[in-house]
Scaffold this motif. Structure first.
Motif, PDB file in Angstrom:
ATOM      1  N   VAL A 238       0.843  -1.214   0.000  1.00 49.44           N
ATOM      2  CA  VAL A 238       0.000   0.000   0.000  1.00 49.44           C
ATOM      3  C   VAL A 238       0.870   1.253   0.000  1.00 49.44           C
ATOM      4  O   VAL A 238       0.519   2.287   0.563  1.00 49.44           O
ATOM      5  N   GLY A 239       2.050   1.129  -0.600  1.00 45.35           N
ATOM      6  CA  GLY A 239       2.951   2.278  -0.714  1.00 45.35           C
ATOM      7  C   GLY A 239       4.042   2.309   0.339  1.00 45.35           C
ATOM      8  O   GLY A 239       4.860   3.221   0.362  1.00 45.35           O
ATOM      9  N   GLU A 240       4.063   1.318   1.226  1.00 41.48           N
ATOM     10  CA  GLU A 240       5.136   1.274   2.238  1.00 41.48           C
ATOM     11  C   GLU A 240       6.459   0.925   1.591  1.00 41.48           C
ATOM     12  O   GLU A 240       6.488   0.303   0.528  1.00 41.48           O
ATOM     13  N   PRO A 241       7.587   1.287   2.233  1.00 42.10           N
ATOM     14  CA  PRO A 241       8.901   0.897   1.704  1.00 42.10           C
ATOM     15  C   PRO A 241       8.998  -0.627   1.650  1.00 42.10           C
ATOM     16  O   PRO A 241       8.404  -1.329   2.454  1.00 42.10           O
ATOM     17  N   LYS A 242       9.774  -1.119   0.735  1.00 40.50           N
ATOM     18  CA  LYS A 242       9.910  -2.565   0.535  1.00 40.50           C
ATOM     19  C   LYS A 242      10.331  -3.276   1.822  1.00 40.50           C
ATOM     20  O   LYS A 242       9.815  -4.332   2.169  1.00 40.50           O
ATOM     21  N   ASP A 243      11.270  -2.676   2.565  1.00 43.18           N
ATOM     22  CA  ASP A 243      11.749  -3.369   3.771  1.00 43.18           C
ATOM     23  C   ASP A 243      10.660  -3.478   4.822  1.00 43.18           C
ATOM     24  O   ASP A 243      10.644  -4.423   5.619  1.00 43.18           O
TER      25      ASP A 243
END
Ligand SMILES: O=c1nc[nH]c2cc3[nH]c(NCCN4CCCCC4)nc3cc12
Ligand SMILES: [Zn+2]
Length: 401
Positions: A238-243
């Motif tokens: 939902v747009g969060e950073p991959k990590d």
């Protein structure tokens, strides 16, 4: 009805020093058929996997596809769906179908909605009508669709807050808790309505909790206590950073019941699928194969390629020399002639001319790539070589095309 049988796991091996993983090979039996897991589910939002014929989906080994409650409710509407006995009859797909509940899609509408404890009020993007989606309404529509797997109505907690005071900042623990706890109340309401409707299919609960592992734990424990036949991990991609996604992927799936299917919603790239399997995920869906195909990005064993790039203009080779899809290898007819099996030069030409066949062939290739990747993963789990497969996959993808 749903039964899930575990066939193989991926244990550690002291002799080789392999640490093992949470990966598992299973069989999911649903009302419209049997699905071998881990599995990728092509997305058919409006009752079609964009640009791909059902016969092609079957040819490439698609076992289950997605439909979307929200979009199909907007158009063609519940009454038309009812007249066909559900989505299988309407879109002429006789294998299993999973429908998302519509919450994520309404949430994606952005400003045109108001979320209350009762449900979501919004204006139809089709004709502006004032509409209301509640757990009960979502269950009623999904019962009409007669999908094999029904998703509870939930609130997909956003990565960035939408609250006026904290809008645009990362969603706070308090906001994530409030959202997760409402999704739990909606899970119960979904389950009660599903039972009242005597729906013969399977209802999945959806784990929320934002990027907070302790909230994820509370959510999954409460959902497990409600004894759903299967579970999804929502609120990611939902747009969060991959990590951050990888951290939630490492926390939640393997903490869900071992004997029930685990579905990671909206994920993802080929690398995400391999990592997700290693974390114990059985089911994936993502629009990436078809969406990237429409913008000319093709997945291959040795990396991604942009077919629009001039370097492909005179290349006689296939997209991927190891691919057996219609675009790459073609189909050999009984008389020995070959249909399909196109060059990169031809696909580059179709793209440059904006020909209809371009997204069609690219979608076939990309979906075949995803489905074949899952088939190779299943084979590696059957032969106890998933660890080696994972290493080879990573090395191959880094090679470059
Ligand atoms: O939390 C969810 N509950 C119900 N359905 C969902 C669907 C979702 N789909 C996604 N992500 C889709 C991201 N996708 C990636 C490729 C490009 C288009 C967007 N997250 C989701 C979370 C949820
Ligand atoms: Zn191909």
């Amino acid at each position: 009805m749903l039964t899930f049988d575990l066939l193989h796991t991926d244990p550690a091996n002291a002799d080789t020093g392999y640490a093992g993983s949470h990966a598992r090979r299973g069989t999911l039996t649903l009302n419209h058929g049997v699905v071998q897991t881990p599995i990728f589910m092509p997305v058919g939002t409006y009752g079609t996997v964009k640009g791909v014929m059902p016969s092609s989906l079957e040819d490439m080994g698609a076992q289950i596809i997605l439909g979307n409650t929200f979009h199909l409710w907007m158009r063609p509407g519940q009454d038309v769906m009812q007249s066909f006995g559900g989505l299988h009859g309407f879109e002429r797909w006789n294998k299993p179908i999973l429908t998302d509940s519509g919450g994520f899609q309404v949430w994606s509408l952005g400003a045109m909605r108001k979320i209350t404890e009762q449900g979501v009020h919004f204006s139809s993007p089709v004709n502006g009508d004032k509409l209301f989606m509640s757990p009960e309404v979502s269950m009623q529509i999904q019962t009409t669709l007669n999908s094999d797997i029904v998703m509870q109505l939930d609130e997909c907690t956003p990565y960035l807050s939408v609250e006026p005071k904290t809008k645009g900042q990362i969603t706070t623990e308090r906001e994530a808790r409030t959202s997760m706890e409402m999704s739990l109340r909606w899970a119960k309401r979904s389950q009660d309505e599903f039972a009242r409707l005597e729906n013969p299919n399977a209802l999945f609960g959806i784990v929320q909790g934002g990027m907070f592992e302790h909230l994820r734990q509370e959510s999954l424990e409460a959902l497990v206590a409600m004894n759903f036949p299967g579970y999804a991990v929502g609120g990611v991609s939902v747009g969060e950073p991959k990590d951050e996604m990888l951290r939630i992927m490492a926390h939640s799936p393997h903490r869900l019941p071992t004997n029930k299917p685990r579905y990671l919603m909206g994920v993802g790239t080929p690398e995400d699928l391999v990592e997700g399997v290693a974390q114990g995920v059985d089911m994936f869906d993502c629009v990436m194969p078809t969406r990237n195909a429409r913008n000319g990005t093709l997945f291959t064993r040795y990396g991604d390629l942009k077919i629009r790039n001039a370097r492909h203009k005179t290349d006689h080779g296939p997209l991927d020399p190891t691919c057996t899809c219609y675009a790459c290898k073609g189909v050999t007819r009984p008389d020995g002639s070959v249909s399909g099996g196109f060059s990169r030069a031809y696909l580059h030409h179709l793209d440059r001319c904006a020909e209809m066949l371009s997204p069609m062939l690219s979608s076939i290739h990309n979906l075949h790539y995803y489905l074949n990747l899952m088939a190779e993963i299943r084979a590696s789990l059957e032969s106890g070589t998933f660890g080696a497969f994972r290493a080879q996959f990573k090395a191959d993808r880094a090679r470059g095309v």
